[in-house]
Design a protein around this motif. Structure first.
Motif, PDB file in Angstrom:
ATOM      1  N   PRO A  80       0.820  -1.224   0.000  1.00 43.77           N
ATOM      2  CA  PRO A  80       0.000   0.000   0.000  1.00 43.77           C
ATOM      3  C   PRO A  80       0.852   1.272   0.000  1.00 43.77           C
ATOM      4  CG  PRO A  80      -0.916  -1.608   1.511  1.00 43.77           C
ATOM      5  CD  PRO A  80       0.418  -2.151   1.080  1.00 43.77           C
ATOM      6  N   PHE A  81       1.916   1.286   0.803  1.00 40.05           N
ATOM      7  CA  PHE A  81       2.812   2.448   0.823  1.00 40.05           C
ATOM      8  C   PHE A  81       3.464   2.648  -0.539  1.00 40.05           C
ATOM      9  CE2 PHE A  81       7.268   3.765   1.000  1.00 40.05           C
ATOM     10  CZ  PHE A  81       7.132   5.060   1.488  1.00 40.05           C
ATOM     11  N   LEU A  82       3.999   1.570  -1.108  1.00 43.69           N
ATOM     12  CA  LEU A  82       4.682   1.670  -2.397  1.00 43.69           C
ATOM     13  C   LEU A  82       3.728   2.110  -3.497  1.00 43.69           C
ATOM     14  CD1 LEU A  82       6.894  -1.527  -2.130  1.00 43.69           C
ATOM     15  CD2 LEU A  82       7.672   0.856  -2.009  1.00 43.69           C
ATOM     16  N   ASN A  83       2.505   1.675  -3.418  1.00 39.49           N
ATOM     17  CA  ASN A  83       1.509   2.082  -4.406  1.00 39.49           C
ATOM     18  C   ASN A  83       1.211   3.575  -4.307  1.00 39.49           C
ATOM     19  OD1 ASN A  83      -0.229   1.274  -6.545  1.00 39.49           O
ATOM     20  ND2 ASN A  83      -1.978   1.385  -5.169  1.00 39.49           N
ATOM     21  N   ARG A  84       1.094   4.068  -3.075  1.00 32.41           N
ATOM     22  CA  ARG A  84       0.866   5.510  -2.886  1.00 32.41           C
ATOM     23  C   ARG A  84       2.062   6.316  -3.387  1.00 32.41           C
ATOM     24  NH1 ARG A  84      -0.731   3.726   2.183  1.00 32.41           N
ATOM     25  NH2 ARG A  84       1.086   4.703   3.179  1.00 32.41           N
ATOM     26  N   LEU A  85       3.266   5.828  -3.081  1.00 30.28           N
ATOM     27  CA  LEU A  85       4.468   6.538  -3.500  1.00 30.28           C
ATOM     28  C   LEU A  85       4.571   6.582  -5.024  1.00 30.28           C
ATOM     29  CD1 LEU A  85       7.120   7.912  -2.749  1.00 30.28           C
ATOM     30  CD2 LEU A  85       8.197   5.653  -2.660  1.00 30.28           C
ATOM     31  N   ALA A  86       4.291   5.456  -5.662  1.00 31.37           N
ATOM     32  CA  ALA A  86       4.351   5.402  -7.122  1.00 31.37           C
ATOM     33  C   ALA A  86       3.293   6.301  -7.765  1.00 31.37           C
ATOM     34  CB  ALA A  86       4.176   3.963  -7.601  1.00 31.37           C
ATOM     35  N   GLY A  87       2.263   6.647  -7.003  1.00 30.99           N
ATOM     36  CA  GLY A  87       1.255   7.573  -7.496  1.00 30.99           C
ATOM     37  C   GLY A  87       1.707   9.026  -7.437  1.00 30.99           C
ATOM     38  N   LYS A  88       2.745   9.303  -6.643  1.00 25.84           N
ATOM     39  CA  LYS A  88       3.271  10.664  -6.479  1.00 25.84           C
ATOM     40  C   LYS A  88       4.564  10.901  -7.254  1.00 25.84           C
ATOM     41  CE  LYS A  88       0.231  12.292  -3.489  1.00 25.84           C
ATOM     42  NZ  LYS A  88      -0.592  13.503  -3.748  1.00 25.84           N
ATOM     43  N   LEU A  89       5.366   9.858  -7.399  1.00 29.00           N
ATOM     44  CA  LEU A  89       6.641   9.969  -8.108  1.00 29.00           C
ATOM     45  C   LEU A  89       6.695   8.946  -9.230  1.00 29.00           C
ATOM     46  CD1 LEU A  89       9.299  10.256  -5.228  1.00 29.00           C
ATOM     47  CD2 LEU A  89       8.562  12.088  -6.764  1.00 29.00           C
ATOM     48  N   ASP A  90       7.254   9.332 -10.347  1.00 30.20           N
ATOM     49  CA  ASP A  90       7.462   8.357 -11.412  1.00 30.20           C
ATOM     50  C   ASP A  90       8.337   7.231 -10.889  1.00 30.20           C
ATOM     51  OD1 ASP A  90       8.946   7.164 -13.842  1.00 30.20           O
ATOM     52  OD2 ASP A  90       7.380   8.399 -14.765  1.00 30.20           O
ATOM     53  N   ARG A  91       7.971   5.997 -11.189  1.00 27.88           N
ATOM     54  CA  ARG A  91       8.698   4.861 -10.616  1.00 27.88           C
ATOM     55  C   ARG A  91      10.164   4.838 -11.039  1.00 27.88           C
ATOM     56  NH1 ARG A  91       6.777  -0.786 -13.508  1.00 27.88           N
ATOM     57  NH2 ARG A  91       7.992  -0.543 -15.409  1.00 27.88           N
ATOM     58  N   SER A  92      10.504   5.508 -12.145  1.00 22.82           N
ATOM     59  CA  SER A  92      11.903   5.580 -12.582  1.00 22.82           C
ATOM     60  C   SER A  92      12.762   6.355 -11.602  1.00 22.82           C
ATOM     61  CB  SER A  92      12.003   6.219 -13.968  1.00 22.82           C
ATOM     62  OG  SER A  92      11.600   7.580 -13.929  1.00 22.82           O
ATOM     63  N   ARG A  93      12.116   7.132 -10.719  1.00 25.92           N
ATOM     64  CA  ARG A  93      12.849   7.925  -9.729  1.00 25.92           C
ATOM     65  C   ARG A  93      12.942   7.215  -8.378  1.00 25.92           C
ATOM     66  NH1 ARG A  93      11.164  13.951  -9.158  1.00 25.92           N
ATOM     67  NH2 ARG A  93      13.294  13.998  -8.311  1.00 25.92           N
ATOM     68  N   ILE A  94      12.384   6.007  -8.292  1.00 28.20           N
ATOM     69  CA  ILE A  94      12.360   5.262  -7.028  1.00 28.20           C
ATOM     70  C   ILE A  94      13.306   4.066  -7.111  1.00 28.20           C
ATOM     71  CG2 ILE A  94      10.920   3.960  -5.421  1.00 28.20           C
ATOM     72  CD1 ILE A  94       8.504   5.548  -6.583  1.00 28.20           C
ATOM     73  N   VAL A  95      14.222   3.991  -6.167  1.00 27.75           N
ATOM     74  CA  VAL A  95      15.127   2.841  -6.028  1.00 27.75           C
ATOM     75  C   VAL A  95      14.786   2.155  -4.711  1.00 27.75           C
ATOM     76  CG1 VAL A  95      17.531   2.103  -5.759  1.00 27.75           C
ATOM     77  CG2 VAL A  95      16.961   3.952  -7.346  1.00 27.75           C
ATOM     78  N   ILE A  96      14.558   0.858  -4.750  1.00 26.79           N
ATOM     79  CA  ILE A  96      14.258   0.118  -3.524  1.00 26.79           C
ATOM     80  C   ILE A  96      15.530  -0.570  -3.042  1.00 26.79           C
ATOM     81  CG2 ILE A  96      12.959  -1.792  -2.509  1.00 26.79           C
ATOM     82  CD1 ILE A  96      10.633  -1.069  -4.272  1.00 26.79           C
ATOM     83  N   ALA A  97      15.877  -0.319  -1.784  1.00 28.40           N
ATOM     84  CA  ALA A  97      17.072  -0.912  -1.177  1.00 28.40           C
ATOM     85  C   ALA A  97      16.730  -2.259  -0.558  1.00 28.40           C
ATOM     86  CB  ALA A  97      17.638   0.023  -0.114  1.00 28.40           C
ATOM     87  N   LEU A  98      17.466  -3.272  -0.981  1.00 29.26           N
ATOM     88  CA  LEU A  98      17.309  -4.615  -0.425  1.00 29.26           C
ATOM     89  C   LEU A  98      18.634  -4.997   0.238  1.00 29.26           C
ATOM     90  CD1 LEU A  98      15.436  -6.266  -3.439  1.00 29.26           C
ATOM     91  CD2 LEU A  98      14.442  -5.389  -1.317  1.00 29.26           C
TER      92      LEU A  98
END
Length: 229
Positions: free
Chosen positions: A113-131
């Motif tokens: 749910p958090f990631l979905n909200r974030l992707a609604g505010k920022l283009d996913r190309s600008r999001i890097v997920i740290a594993l």
């Protein structure tokens, strides 16, 4: 591609071993921008924020703006970005990409749910997920909490919410003991997305080996100690 890192703690640029023991600290944080200016990308990580301590937002903001305007560097920013508002605000500081770590997980599971909200505010190309991974399992909260999940198990499900992954081998972080190429090859098989590898990288030969796998390399300790050859 080799990517230098500026990890911030109480206003200093620091390098930690396994994310715990401070090995060195640099007071002239902005001087590091001149040192790293030849590189296309820079990572700025607020370790205090990641560990739930007093964050360094003004310093992070100034570093982002200076790296971009004075040196033309692209910046990835991470550390303690646990709300959509924080992530969006940080992205507005001139960061090309923001890094999401702990917030991507909740109660030991993916926080979709958090990631979905974030992707609604920022283009996913600008999001890097740290594993970030220790002993095979993802760690969060500044590497203080270990989950049952493994990076290679969750990449496919996370792909709709990001443009890349940052994968740190916490067991080797700060040790300069060499990149865990076996683990990185496993990760490469799990996703076709861009991966930035980190942890233990000491030589340009290791950077080249990661490039052959198809990964960039984020390097800290070896660059600060000027022994990267």
């Amino acid at each position: 591609m080799l990517i230098p890192c500026i990890d911030l703690q109480v206003g200093l640029a620091v390098q930690l071993v396994h994310g715990r023991k401070r090995e060195l600290a640099v007071a002239d944080v902005f001087g590091l921008l001149a040192k790293f200016k030849e590189y296309e990308w820079l990572h700025v990580i607020d370790l205090d924020a990641a560990m739930g301590k007093t964050p360094n937002p003004e310093l992070v903001k100034k570093l982002c703006l200076s790296a971009r305007t004075s040196y033309g560097m692209k910046v990835r920013v991470g550390g303690g970005l646990r709300t959509v508002a924080q992530a969006v605000r940080t992205a507005g500081w001139g960061a090309e990409q923001i890094i999401i770590g702990s917030a991507a997980f909740r109660e030991g599971k993916l926080n979709l749910p958090f990631l979905n909200r974030l992707a609604g505010k920022l283009d996913r190309s600008r999001i890097v997920i740290a594993l970030d991974t220790a002993k095979g399992h993802i760690t969060t909260q500044g590497w203080r909490r270990t989950l049952k999940l493994r990076a290679e198990e969750v990449m496919a499900e996370l792909q709709p919410f990001c443009g890349a992954f940052l994968c740190t081998d916490v067991d080797r972080e700060g040790t300069m003991s060499g990149a865990n190429l076996k683990w990185f090859r496993q990760l490469r098989k799990a996703t076709h997305y861009p991966i930035i590898a980190a942890g233990g990288i000491k030589t340009r030969r290791q950077v080249a080996a990661l490039e052959r796998i198809g990964m960039d390399a984020a390097v800290g300790m070896a660059m600060y100690k000027n022994i990267l050859r």
